[in-house]
Design a protein around this motif. Structure first.
Motif, PDB file in Angstrom:
ATOM      1  N   UNK A   1       0.826  -1.201   0.000  1.00  0.00           N
ATOM      2  CA  UNK A   1       0.000   0.000   0.000  1.00  0.00           C
ATOM      3  C   UNK A   1       0.862   1.254   0.000  1.00  0.00           C
ATOM      4  N   UNK A   2       1.934   1.256   0.789  1.00  0.00           N
ATOM      5  CA  UNK A   2       2.853   2.394   0.842  1.00  0.00           C
ATOM      6  C   UNK A   2       3.458   2.679  -0.528  1.00  0.00           C
ATOM      7  N   UNK A   3       3.915   1.639  -1.194  1.00  0.00           N
ATOM      8  CA  UNK A   3       4.567   1.810  -2.503  1.00  0.00           C
ATOM      9  C   UNK A   3       3.572   2.308  -3.545  1.00  0.00           C
ATOM     10  N   UNK A   4       2.399   1.700  -3.592  1.00  0.00           N
ATOM     11  CA  UNK A   4       1.389   2.125  -4.571  1.00  0.00           C
ATOM     12  C   UNK A   4       0.950   3.557  -4.304  1.00  0.00           C
ATOM     13  N   UNK A   5       0.765   3.914  -3.037  1.00  0.00           N
ATOM     14  CA  UNK A   5       0.386   5.290  -2.700  1.00  0.00           C
ATOM     15  C   UNK A   5       1.467   6.275  -3.148  1.00  0.00           C
ATOM     16  N   UNK A   6       2.736   5.905  -2.974  1.00  0.00           N
ATOM     17  CA  UNK A   6       3.830   6.779  -3.391  1.00  0.00           C
ATOM     18  C   UNK A   6       3.855   6.948  -4.914  1.00  0.00           C
ATOM     19  N   UNK A   7       3.663   5.858  -5.652  1.00  0.00           N
ATOM     20  CA  UNK A   7       3.646   5.951  -7.116  1.00  0.00           C
ATOM     21  C   UNK A   7       2.462   6.786  -7.607  1.00  0.00           C
ATOM     22  N   UNK A   8       1.312   6.630  -6.973  1.00  0.00           N
ATOM     23  CA  UNK A   8       0.144   7.440  -7.342  1.00  0.00           C
ATOM     24  C   UNK A   8       0.386   8.915  -7.029  1.00  0.00           C
ATOM     25  N   UNK A   9       1.011   9.184  -5.891  1.00  0.00           N
ATOM     26  CA  UNK A   9       1.326  10.561  -5.521  1.00  0.00           C
ATOM     27  C   UNK A   9       2.276  11.186  -6.542  1.00  0.00           C
ATOM     28  N   UNK A  10       3.318  10.462  -6.937  1.00  0.00           N
ATOM     29  CA  UNK A  10       4.247  10.960  -7.950  1.00  0.00           C
ATOM     30  C   UNK A  10       3.531  11.203  -9.276  1.00  0.00           C
ATOM     31  N   UNK A  11       2.621  10.310  -9.629  1.00  0.00           N
ATOM     32  CA  UNK A  11       1.850  10.443 -10.864  1.00  0.00           C
ATOM     33  C   UNK A  11       1.062  11.752 -10.870  1.00  0.00           C
ATOM     34  N   UNK A  12       0.436  12.072  -9.753  1.00  0.00           N
ATOM     35  CA  UNK A  12      -0.363  13.296  -9.661  1.00  0.00           C
ATOM     36  C   UNK A  12       0.517  14.544  -9.638  1.00  0.00           C
ATOM     37  N   UNK A  13       1.548  14.549  -8.817  1.00  0.00           N
ATOM     38  CA  UNK A  13       2.388  15.743  -8.658  1.00  0.00           C
ATOM     39  C   UNK A  13       3.224  16.054  -9.888  1.00  0.00           C
ATOM     40  N   UNK A  14       3.536  15.043 -10.667  1.00  0.00           N
ATOM     41  CA  UNK A  14       4.336  15.248 -11.876  1.00  0.00           C
ATOM     42  C   UNK A  14       3.463  15.333 -13.134  1.00  0.00           C
ATOM     43  N   UNK A  15       2.147  15.300 -12.955  1.00  0.00           N
ATOM     44  CA  UNK A  15       1.206  15.379 -14.077  1.00  0.00           C
ATOM     45  C   UNK A  15       1.499  14.333 -15.151  1.00  0.00           C
ATOM     46  N   UNK A  16       1.774  13.115 -14.735  1.00  0.00           N
ATOM     47  CA  UNK A  16       2.107  12.044 -15.674  1.00  0.00           C
ATOM     48  C   UNK A  16       0.879  11.460 -16.363  1.00  0.00           C
ATOM     49  N   UNK A  17      -0.271  11.593 -15.748  1.00  0.00           N
ATOM     50  CA  UNK A  17      -1.549  11.127 -16.313  1.00  0.00           C
ATOM     51  C   UNK A  17      -1.539   9.642 -16.674  1.00  0.00           C
ATOM     52  N   UNK A  18      -0.880   8.842 -15.840  1.00  0.00           N
ATOM     53  CA  UNK A  18      -0.871   7.402 -16.069  1.00  0.00           C
ATOM     54  C   UNK A  18      -1.993   6.754 -15.274  1.00  0.00           C
ATOM     55  N   UNK A  19      -2.556   5.704 -15.849  1.00  0.00           N
ATOM     56  CA  UNK A  19      -3.525   4.886 -15.139  1.00  0.00           C
ATOM     57  C   UNK A  19      -2.803   3.667 -14.607  1.00  0.00           C
ATOM     58  N   UNK A  20      -3.202   3.223 -13.429  1.00  0.00           N
ATOM     59  CA  UNK A  20      -2.601   2.046 -12.814  1.00  0.00           C
ATOM     60  C   UNK A  20      -3.670   0.989 -12.575  1.00  0.00           C
ATOM     61  N   UNK A  21      -3.275  -0.276 -12.726  1.00  0.00           N
ATOM     62  CA  UNK A  21      -4.177  -1.392 -12.509  1.00  0.00           C
ATOM     63  C   UNK A  21      -3.500  -2.487 -11.704  1.00  0.00           C
TER      64      UNK A  21
END
Length: 117
Positions: A21-41
């Motif tokens: 959960x920690x790792x996924x939350x960190x990757x999602x946070x980076x996705x939002x803050x860097x405006x990467x617009x990636x979807x994760x599954x």
């Protein structure tokens, strides 16, 4: 969960779930803050084979396995290997994120310590 110190966390049966959960939350946070617009599954088939996280880049899927252990073992790559086999070469980067600190580049996989994501 009554986890109040690292000794209790180390022995907790929920350690792997919390770490994932920690790792996924960190990757999602980076996705939002860097405006990467990636979807994760998350992916799991009816036989229990799974990949903890995947994201699409063009026609390829970057796939991630997340393990809380500090020791890398061959079986940690099983989900990545299985997805790569059945996806007919649509797997791009195959990454194991683990509880250790050393990054490694292996023939088929990238290994990243959790602090380096």
């Amino acid at each position: 969960m009554q986890i109040r110190d690292t000794a209790i966390f180390s022995e907790s049966p929920l350690r792997g779930n919390i770490f994932e959960n920690l790792i996924i939350a960190e990757l999602l946070k980076q996705n939002e803050h860097r405006y990467l617009h990636q979807d994760y599954w998350f992916w799991r088939d009816s036989n229990g084979h799974e990949v903890d996280l995947l994201t699409q880049k063009g026609n390829l899927y970057d796939i991630f396995e997340i393990k809380s252990t500090q020791t890398i073992m061959t079986e940690h790559f099983a989900g990545l290997r299985y997805f790569d086999e059945i996806s007919e070469n649509s797997a791009g980067e195959k990454t194991l994120i683990y509880g250790g600190s050393t990054n490694q580049s292996r023939t088929l996989y990238t290994v990243k310590g959790w602090k380096n994501i």
